[in-house]
Design a protein around this motif. Structure first.
Motif, mmCIF file in Angstrom:
data_model
loop_
_atom_site.group_PDB
_atom_site.id
_atom_site.type_symbol
_atom_site.label_atom_id
_atom_site.label_comp_id
_atom_site.label_asym_id
_atom_site.label_seq_id
_atom_site.Cartn_x
_atom_site.Cartn_y
_atom_site.Cartn_z
ATOM 1 N N UNK A 8 0.846 -1.198 0.000
ATOM 2 C CA UNK A 8 0.000 0.000 0.000
ATOM 3 C C UNK A 8 0.882 1.250 0.000
ATOM 4 N N UNK A 9 0.390 2.344 -0.601
ATOM 5 C CA UNK A 9 1.217 3.559 -0.665
ATOM 6 C C UNK A 9 1.496 4.145 0.711
ATOM 7 N N UNK A 10 2.677 4.688 0.862
ATOM 8 C CA UNK A 10 3.084 5.359 2.100
ATOM 9 C C UNK A 10 2.782 6.847 1.954
ATOM 10 N N UNK A 11 2.082 7.404 2.926
ATOM 11 C CA UNK A 11 1.774 8.842 2.920
ATOM 12 C C UNK A 11 2.565 9.532 4.022
ATOM 13 N N UNK A 12 3.246 10.607 3.662
ATOM 14 C CA UNK A 12 3.921 11.429 4.662
ATOM 15 C C UNK A 12 3.010 12.594 5.044
ATOM 16 N N UNK A 13 3.170 13.087 6.251
ATOM 17 C CA UNK A 13 2.283 14.148 6.727
ATOM 18 C C UNK A 13 2.366 15.366 5.814
ATOM 19 N N UNK A 14 1.212 15.902 5.384
ATOM 20 C CA UNK A 14 1.224 16.985 4.399
ATOM 21 C C UNK A 14 1.445 18.382 4.973
ATOM 22 N N UNK A 15 1.291 18.551 6.288
ATOM 23 C CA UNK A 15 1.372 19.887 6.876
ATOM 24 C C UNK A 15 2.571 19.998 7.819
ATOM 25 N N UNK A 16 3.254 21.126 7.829
ATOM 26 C CA UNK A 16 4.283 21.332 8.847
ATOM 27 C C UNK A 16 3.633 21.544 10.214
ATOM 28 N N UNK A 17 4.350 21.284 11.290
ATOM 29 C CA UNK A 17 3.789 21.578 12.610
ATOM 30 C C UNK A 17 3.427 23.051 12.705
ATOM 31 N N UNK A 18 2.299 23.329 13.362
ATOM 32 C CA UNK A 18 1.932 24.727 13.611
ATOM 33 C C UNK A 18 2.333 25.049 15.045
ATOM 34 N N UNK A 19 3.350 25.889 15.200
ATOM 35 C CA UNK A 19 3.921 26.151 16.528
ATOM 36 C C UNK A 19 4.013 27.661 16.761
ATOM 37 N N UNK A 20 3.046 28.250 17.454
ATOM 38 C CA UNK A 20 3.169 29.654 17.834
ATOM 39 C C UNK A 20 4.375 29.867 18.750
ATOM 40 N N UNK A 21 4.917 31.067 18.728
ATOM 41 C CA UNK A 21 6.099 31.349 19.550
ATOM 42 C C UNK A 21 5.802 31.214 21.044
ATOM 43 N N UNK A 22 4.525 31.390 21.415
ATOM 44 C CA UNK A 22 4.136 31.323 22.832
ATOM 45 C C UNK A 22 3.386 30.029 23.139
ATOM 46 N N UNK A 120 8.996 19.488 20.871
ATOM 47 C CA UNK A 120 9.106 20.112 22.197
ATOM 48 C C UNK A 120 10.302 21.063 22.283
ATOM 49 N N UNK A 121 11.339 20.782 21.528
ATOM 50 C CA UNK A 121 12.482 21.703 21.500
ATOM 51 C C UNK A 121 12.070 23.094 21.007
ATOM 52 N N UNK A 122 11.064 23.140 20.141
ATOM 53 C CA UNK A 122 10.631 24.404 19.552
ATOM 54 C C UNK A 122 9.579 25.124 20.394
ATOM 55 N N UNK A 123 9.135 24.491 21.462
ATOM 56 C CA UNK A 123 8.105 25.116 22.307
ATOM 57 C C UNK A 123 8.455 24.943 23.780
ATOM 58 N N UNK A 124 9.398 25.717 24.259
ATOM 59 C CA UNK A 124 9.877 25.547 25.632
ATOM 60 C C UNK A 124 8.831 25.839 26.702
ATOM 61 N N UNK A 125 7.771 26.591 26.349
ATOM 62 C CA UNK A 125 6.743 26.923 27.337
ATOM 63 C C UNK A 125 5.596 25.928 27.356
ATOM 64 N N UNK A 126 5.682 24.876 26.526
ATOM 65 C CA UNK A 126 4.602 23.897 26.448
ATOM 66 C C UNK A 126 4.767 22.845 27.539
ATOM 67 N N UNK A 127 3.709 22.687 28.337
ATOM 68 C CA UNK A 127 3.706 21.665 29.383
ATOM 69 C C UNK A 127 2.460 20.790 29.323
ATOM 70 N N UNK A 128 1.638 20.987 28.285
ATOM 71 C CA UNK A 128 0.395 20.230 28.160
ATOM 72 C C UNK A 128 0.316 19.633 26.757
ATOM 73 N N UNK A 129 0.096 18.324 26.687
ATOM 74 C CA UNK A 129 -0.116 17.633 25.423
ATOM 75 C C UNK A 129 -1.476 16.948 25.492
ATOM 76 N N UNK A 130 -2.322 17.232 24.506
ATOM 77 C CA UNK A 130 -3.648 16.610 24.437
ATOM 78 C C UNK A 130 -3.775 15.869 23.113
ATOM 79 N N UNK A 131 -4.251 14.642 23.177
ATOM 80 C CA UNK A 131 -4.465 13.863 21.958
ATOM 81 C C UNK A 131 -5.960 13.747 21.685
ATOM 82 N N UNK A 132 -6.302 13.737 20.391
ATOM 83 C CA UNK A 132 -7.703 13.713 20.005
ATOM 84 C C UNK A 132 -8.084 12.316 19.519
#
Length: 202
Positions: A8-22, A120-132
């Motif tokens: 079956x075809x392999x799909x790579x994620x189409x969108x870059x991570x969306x990471x606000x500076x804050x 996580x390296x790009x978001x040093x102020x992030x302490x919460x991860x939520x999965x949908x």
């Protein structure tokens, strides 16, 4: 005999991570639907998905806040909202195979999981991860060597790369296929944002 899906075809994620500076909160699904289902080239692009309805209810008391008159989403408004609130978005599958011709998590094989450390390296102020959803939660649980939480439960782990404490939770899926009213989904996500300090506890 275990079926062989390697053809079956392999799909790579189409969108870059969306990471606000804050960025304070990282919300992670599994993988976007096929492009034919997109109404924009951004996260949760399917018009039938409840994610942006849930955000509209929580932050603006308006289920259609992020919708355009034609029923599609206002991507510019969405991006500005996420930047203002400090909400980052990405998915747990970096590369996947669709075992059936749809976006159901049940039929997604995650060939390559997300590089959570790089995020996580790009978001040093992030302490919460939520999965949908359950599959996304199981990927993060495996990466962090933590228990798989039930919906609405929280798990704490220390991220070894920098010693930060991460609060991780599993939210109900915002897929229309998940049998829960959008108002109930919004109430679950409201608790997430209260804990993360993005909205006040009423």
């Amino acid at each position: 005999m275990t079926p062989d899906f390697s053809n079956l075809p392999l799909e790579r994620h189409p969108f870059p991570p969306f990471i606000p500076s804050n960025a304070k909160v990282l919300i992670m699904g599994t993988f976007p639907p096929k492009p034919i289902r997109w109404s924009m080239e951004f996260y949760y692009p399917n018009k039938t998905n409840d994610f942006w309805k849930v955000m509209g209810i929580i932050f603006y008391n308006d289920v259609d806040h992020f919708r355009l008159p034609d029923g599609t989403f206002d991507e510019a408004l969405i991006r500005n909202f996420l930047e203002e609130k400090g909400i980052a978005l990405h998915d747990t599958g970096a590369a996947i195979r669709r075992l059936k011709d749809n976006a159901s998590d049940k039929f997604l094989e995650i060939v390559e999981p997300v590089n959570l450390g790089a995020l996580l390296e790009k978001m040093p102020d992030c302490h919460v991860i939520a999965t949908t959803g359950e599959k996304a939660a199981s990927v993060i649980a495996e990466i962090t060597a933590s228990p798989l939480p039930k919906i609405g439960e929280w798990v704490e782990v220390v991220w070894p790369a920098d010693g930060r404490l991460l609060d991780m939770t599993r939210m109900p899926s915002t897929s229309r296929a998940y049998p829960l009213a959008v108002e109930k989904k919004a109430e679950a996500y409201r608790q997430l944002f209260i804990k993360a300090g993005l909205i006040a506890n009423p």
